[in-house]
Design a protein around this motif. Structure first.
Motif, short mmCIF file in Angstrom:
data_model
loop_
_atom_site.label_atom_id
_atom_site.label_comp_id
_atom_site.label_asym_id
_atom_site.label_seq_id
_atom_site.Cartn_x
_atom_site.Cartn_y
_atom_site.Cartn_z
N UNK A 550 -19.12 47.64 38.95
CA UNK A 550 -18.18 47.36 40.04
C UNK A 550 -17.29 48.57 40.31
N UNK A 551 -16.82 49.24 39.24
CA UNK A 551 -15.97 50.42 39.42
C UNK A 551 -16.69 51.50 40.21
N UNK A 552 -17.99 51.68 39.91
CA UNK A 552 -18.75 52.70 40.63
C UNK A 552 -18.94 52.33 42.10
N UNK A 553 -19.30 51.08 42.35
CA UNK A 553 -19.51 50.66 43.74
C UNK A 553 -18.23 50.73 44.56
N UNK A 554 -17.11 50.38 43.94
CA UNK A 554 -15.84 50.31 44.67
C UNK A 554 -15.08 51.63 44.64
N UNK A 555 -15.57 52.59 43.87
CA UNK A 555 -14.93 53.90 43.78
C UNK A 555 -13.47 53.75 43.34
N UNK A 556 -13.30 53.06 42.21
CA UNK A 556 -11.94 52.81 41.73
C UNK A 556 -11.94 52.85 40.22
N UNK A 557 -10.79 52.69 39.63
CA UNK A 557 -10.67 52.72 38.18
C UNK A 557 -11.22 51.44 37.57
N UNK A 558 -11.52 51.53 36.28
CA UNK A 558 -12.03 50.34 35.59
C UNK A 558 -10.99 49.23 35.60
N UNK A 559 -9.71 49.59 35.43
CA UNK A 559 -8.64 48.58 35.43
C UNK A 559 -8.54 47.89 36.78
N UNK A 560 -8.55 48.69 37.86
CA UNK A 560 -8.45 48.12 39.20
C UNK A 560 -9.68 47.26 39.52
N UNK A 561 -10.85 47.73 39.11
CA UNK A 561 -12.06 46.93 39.32
C UNK A 561 -11.96 45.60 38.60
N UNK A 562 -11.38 45.61 37.37
CA UNK A 562 -11.21 44.36 36.64
C UNK A 562 -10.32 43.38 37.36
N UNK A 563 -9.23 43.88 37.98
CA UNK A 563 -8.34 43.00 38.74
C UNK A 563 -9.08 42.38 39.93
N UNK A 564 -9.87 43.19 40.64
CA UNK A 564 -10.59 42.67 41.80
C UNK A 564 -11.65 41.66 41.38
N UNK A 565 -12.32 41.92 40.28
CA UNK A 565 -13.31 40.96 39.78
C UNK A 565 -12.64 39.64 39.41
N UNK A 566 -11.46 39.72 38.81
CA UNK A 566 -10.73 38.48 38.47
C UNK A 566 -10.40 37.70 39.74
N UNK A 567 -10.01 38.40 40.81
CA UNK A 567 -9.75 37.73 42.09
C UNK A 567 -10.97 36.94 42.55
N UNK A 568 -12.12 37.60 42.49
CA UNK A 568 -13.35 36.97 42.99
C UNK A 568 -13.76 35.80 42.12
N UNK A 569 -13.58 35.92 40.81
CA UNK A 569 -13.91 34.80 39.92
C UNK A 569 -12.98 33.64 40.20
N UNK A 570 -11.67 33.93 40.35
CA UNK A 570 -10.70 32.87 40.60
C UNK A 570 -10.99 32.16 41.93
N UNK A 571 -11.49 32.91 42.90
CA UNK A 571 -11.81 32.32 44.21
C UNK A 571 -13.15 31.61 44.22
N UNK A 572 -13.86 31.61 43.09
CA UNK A 572 -15.14 30.93 43.01
C UNK A 572 -16.28 31.68 43.67
N UNK A 573 -16.08 32.97 43.96
CA UNK A 573 -17.12 33.76 44.63
C UNK A 573 -18.00 34.51 43.65
N UNK A 574 -17.56 34.64 42.43
CA UNK A 574 -18.35 35.25 41.37
C UNK A 574 -18.30 34.35 40.15
N UNK A 575 -19.37 34.35 39.37
CA UNK A 575 -19.37 33.68 38.08
C UNK A 575 -19.33 34.76 37.00
N UNK A 576 -18.79 34.43 35.86
CA UNK A 576 -18.65 35.41 34.78
C UNK A 576 -19.13 34.78 33.48
N UNK A 577 -19.79 35.59 32.66
CA UNK A 577 -20.18 35.18 31.32
C UNK A 577 -19.74 36.27 30.36
#
Length: 897
Positions: A550-577
């Protein structure tokens, strides 16, 4: 003119300075509009001992006042103070005199209160009391008449204050009143109504011990000052509080009696949608949810039950079904409130409070003039409305903890059922129940109920449909409706139409036109950065992906990518394992991947292409790292001329060792599908250098895992890419990879042809390492065909070339082949020397796997010699971990390079 007596006496524009003139003006103002007798004024000024000139002096004061009141801006001012037998009268115009305005507002407040319009009463009385700036007639020398008037006005102020507090208590503003009432109770220790209000405010603010202490205070004051006990209403209030019984209000009734208003047993309020039939696949979870609300011996009842799941998982239907199933648990009623507007966007907290208030108070409009407008006031109003109801409040599509916080707090005797894509409820008494995707059998049942035998007769197609629908009830119903409306379609035909990701949602929308916007509800609630992440992450080529991807696709830091992924998981748009000991893996469920891909198609082409190239570059760097960790010296360094131009990795990508860790083979296994997809992605983008380098770097893993089909596909793309790039060195490396694949498949002649072509391309590009690698492969092909002597000669030439090219990894491989050939020719001593040198070279490389192999192979030869061998048919370890029955067979055995 402006006249003020509710505080210091003021007369604008000029106030008299002489004390007795102020006393005359005050006396006239208190009786404004009525005649004040001259004798009364003289008594007020001098009491029982007036001077002989009292009347004359009073006339002088009156004359001065007339001049003061007759300013240039008011030509009628001289008529304000008129002589009327037996004294004088002061006239004021509407709006000039604060006392008259106070009395108007106080009467209006009383009328509103009598009509139970507590919000309007509170507003009027607040305004009335705001006119007071201190004790009435402050600073005025007061005789008996003015003193009595001041006392009378203070009593009116206290009455208005108590009624305003009573109205505010009805409006649920008890928390805001506790501080004010504590001060008032100290100032008026014998005024029972104020103490009753203080007790109610504390009690309803969950401060029961302080409310009881307030009762003890007023009881002691009354006993000490008056020798009496509190009145019956105060005693009843105290009794109910001791028993923890509900109390809404305490006030003084007409005639001076006090009463306590308590909540009885209001009629249940039911505002629920009809249940959506049987909840497919949710029977066990429904029973689990009922148990959570009821409580067990081990767990108390859940005060808040948060039903979570992605859009389409059936949260609303589940909540409605649960509310109908638990009717007996909530005699106060069950209320369903959607927390989204007609446009699908989340309601503000204030609008959510208004919606619930309208549902629980039918016929009352919380937005009518005079009703409270603030969130705190509405929250208190709702708390009052629900004070005595054991009620189930269903809050559908909650967006955040902030949105539902006041609603949850208002339900004190029941439970709250919240549906949301991610967890939004927290705190004591809160439980979460995630709704996962349905199981295969439940999916089949749901489809069969709508589409009948076309589903039951083709189980395989039904399973494909369920998988392509993400096994989500909403999407499955859309698929079933599509099939039911088209009797000429088979289940297999529907599965085939759904297989195309680009048109899948169009097909599903035939059965449910509102499906797309409902699935996208969470997307529109994301921040702009979150929406961009959702679109770009659709480019991830594998079934799931790691945070670094995700960090590579979004051209951002690992920390920022983690925050965005959390947004998507919380919104039910991504699943996480979360695999044990590994970074989390994220994945799209099928409908959401199709949604993201459709939205990405509207994205700027260069933006998507740049994201894809960043990802391919990142995969190349990490694959090289993992390959080097598996076989030190095998992969070229980035500055190797044969590797082509260096690849820039986005700044947001972690160090290459971090995602791979110390288990490169496992990393390859996790990313194998995505790596193959990245090769196709780079090829489709026309990035020829990246295409062939990435595909060629995967050779070692393809060999280790036996991934023949992916190997063949990737190497085919790589060879074409290298030729299009005009890169002969790259073509040589890819031809070597294809030669290895042919050798693994026992296609020795094809392998020899490819290795020979690879050698020619390597010589043309002066790439000695690749030329040596091609020679070793050619020798393996010759040995596999039984031409041992020729293979031995080629191994020797390859070893010499590796020494010249300073290629220790190639040298160890050449020595391995040479030792096996010598062993087959019966030259065991030479074979032992070759194995020994192979081990030393591997030691220098730090390749423990190969150094241990060389030692094991040499020990096996020595052991065979001690037993009189080696003999034909003895097992031989031809590569690390790969054994064959004899050295001839070894050349056709799958191995690892």
């Amino acid at each position: 003119m402006r006249f003020r007596i509710l505080g210091q006496l003021r007369c604008a524009p000029v106030t008299p300075s002489a004390g007795k003139m102020c006393a005359v003006l005050g006396s006239l103002l208190v009786e404004a509009g009525d005649v004040v007798a001259t004798d009364s004024l003289i008594d007020e000024l001098w009491g029982d001992h007036p001077p002989r000139t009292a009347t004359t002096t009073l006339h002088v004061y009156i004359s001065h006042l007339r001049k003061l009141l007759a300013d240039d801006d008011d030509p009628q001012g001289r008529d304000r103070l008129a002589t009327r037998a037996p004294g004088y009268v002061l006239h004021t115009s509407p709006g000039e005199f604060d006392l008259h305005r106070f009395e108007e507002l106080r009467r209006a407040g009383q009328e509103f209160y009598a009509r139970h319009d507590h919000a309007a009463a509170s507003a009027a009385l607040h305004e009335a009391l705001g006119l007071w700036t201190g004790p009435a007639l402050s600073g005025v020398p007061r005789g008996s008449r003015l003193e009595a008037a001041a006392d009378r006005l203070e009593l009116l102020r206290l009455d208005a204050l108590e009624q305003r507090i009573a109205a505010d208590l009805w409006l649920g503003r008890h928390r805001q009143l506790t501080g004010e009432l504590a001060v008032l109770a100290r100032e008026h220790p014998l005024r029972e109504t104020l103490h009753a209000h203080l007790m109610v405010a504390l009690y309803r603010a969950d401060r029961q011990s302080e409310a009881l202490a307030a009762y003890d205070t007023v009881r002691r004051s009354l006993a000490g000052e008056l020798g009496t006990d509190p009145g019956p209403a105060l005693r009843e209030l105290h009794r109910r509080m001791l028993r923890s019984e509900p109390v809404v209000h305490a006030e003084e009734e007409p005639g001076g009696r006090q009463s306590v208003t308590v909540a009885g047993a209001p009629a249940p309020v039911v505002r629920l949608p009809r249940p959506d039939g049987e909840l497919a696949g949710r029977r066990l979870q429904l029973a689990e949810a009922e148990e959570m609300l009821r409580g067990t011996s081990a767990d108390p009842p859940a005060r808040v039950l948060n039903i979570t799941g992605p859009a389409g998982s059936g949260k609303t239907a589940f909540a409605v079904g649960l509310a109908h199933a638990t009717a007996g648990m909530f005699p106060g009623g069950r209320v369903f409130a959607a927390l989204t507007g007609s446009d699908g966007r989340a309601l503000t907290t204030r609008d959510a409070l208004l919606r619930v208030l309208r549902l629980v108070r039918p016929g009352r409009d919380a937005t009518a003039p005079g009703e409270p407008a603030g969130t705190d006031e509405l929250s208190d109003l709702l708390r009052v409305a629900l004070a005595e109801r054991r009620l189930l409040l269903v809050l559908d599509h909650a967006a955040s903890p902030a949105q539902i916080g006041p609603l949850v707090a208002a339900v004190t005797h029941g439970a709250v059922l919240v549906t949301s894509r991610g967890p939004v409820a927290a705190g004591g008494g809160s439980r979460e129940l995630p709704l996962a995707e349905l199981g295969p059998a439940d999916c089949g049942d749901l489809l069969a109920r709508a589409a009948g035998r076309r589903i039951t007769d083709d189980v395989e197609a039904a399973e494909r449909i369920a998988l392509l629908c993400g096994r989500l009830p909403l999407v499955l119903r859309a698929a079933a409706a599509t099939l039911a409306a088209r009797p000429h379609w088979t289940a297999a035909a529907l599965a085939g139409r759904l297989a195309d990701e680009h048109t899948r949602l169009d097909v599903l929308s035939l059965g449910d036109p509102g499906l797309r916007p409902r699935l996208l509800a969470g997307y529109f609630e994301l921040s702009p950065a979150g929406q961009r992440a959702f679109r770009l992450l659709a480019s991830a080529p594998g079934p799931d992906f790691a945070p670094w991807c995700a960090a590579a696709l979004l051209d951002t830091s690992a920390e920022r990518a983690g925050h965005l992924l959390d947004q998507l998981v919380h919104s039910g748009l991504l699943a996480v394992s979360c695999p044990p000991g590994r970074p989390p893996r994220y994945r799209f469920q099928e409908p959401f991947r199709a949604l993201a891909a459709g939205l990405a198609a509207d994205e700027s082409g260069p933006v998507v292409r740049a994201a894809q190239l960043r990802l391919c570059a990142a995969y190349l760097v990490l694959a090289r790292y993992a390959e080097a960790a598996m076989a030190p010296g095998r992969a070229p360094s980035p500055d190797d001329a044969a590797a082509g131009p260096p690849v820039e990795v986005p700044g947001g990508l972690p160090g290459p060792g971090h995602p791979v860790g110390d288990t490169p083979l496992r990393w390859f296994q996790e990313e194998s599908t995505a790596l193959a997809g990245a090769v196709e992605m780079a090829y489709a983008a026309g990035e020829w250098q990246v295409t062939w380098m990435l595909a060629e770097t995967l050779t070692g893993y393809f060999q280790a895992a036996g991934e023949w089909e992916r190997w063949e596909s990737a190497s085919g793309r790589a060879l074409e890419a290298a030729r299009r790039a005009g890169d002969r060195a790259g073509e040589a490396r890819v031809l070597c990879s294809q030669g290895d694949l042919a050798w693994q498949r026992h296609q020795f002649e094809l392998a020899a042809t490819r290795f020979a072509r690879a050698g020619r391309r390597a010589r043309e590009s002066a790439d000695r390492r690749t030329e040596a690698r091609a020679m070793i492969g050619l020798a393996d092909a010759e040995a596999g065909s039984g031409r041992t002597a020729q293979a031995r000669r080629i191994y020797g030439n390859a070893a010499l070339l590796c020494r010249l090219a300073d290629d220790p990894r190639g040298l160890s491989d050449a020595l391995r082949g040479q030792a096996l050939a010598e062993l087959r020719c019966g030259e065991t001593e030479s074979a032992l020397r070759s194995f020994a040198e192979c081990g030393r070279v591997a030691d220098a490389l730090g390749d423990r796997r190969w150094s241990e192999y060389a030692r094991r192979a040499a020990d096996a030869v020595r052991l065979a010699l001690a037993d009189g061998g080696p003999f034909p048919g003895d097992p031989v370890e031809v590569r690390p971990g790969v054994w064959a029955m004899d050295e001839a067979a070894a050349y056709s055995a799958p191995g690892v390079r």
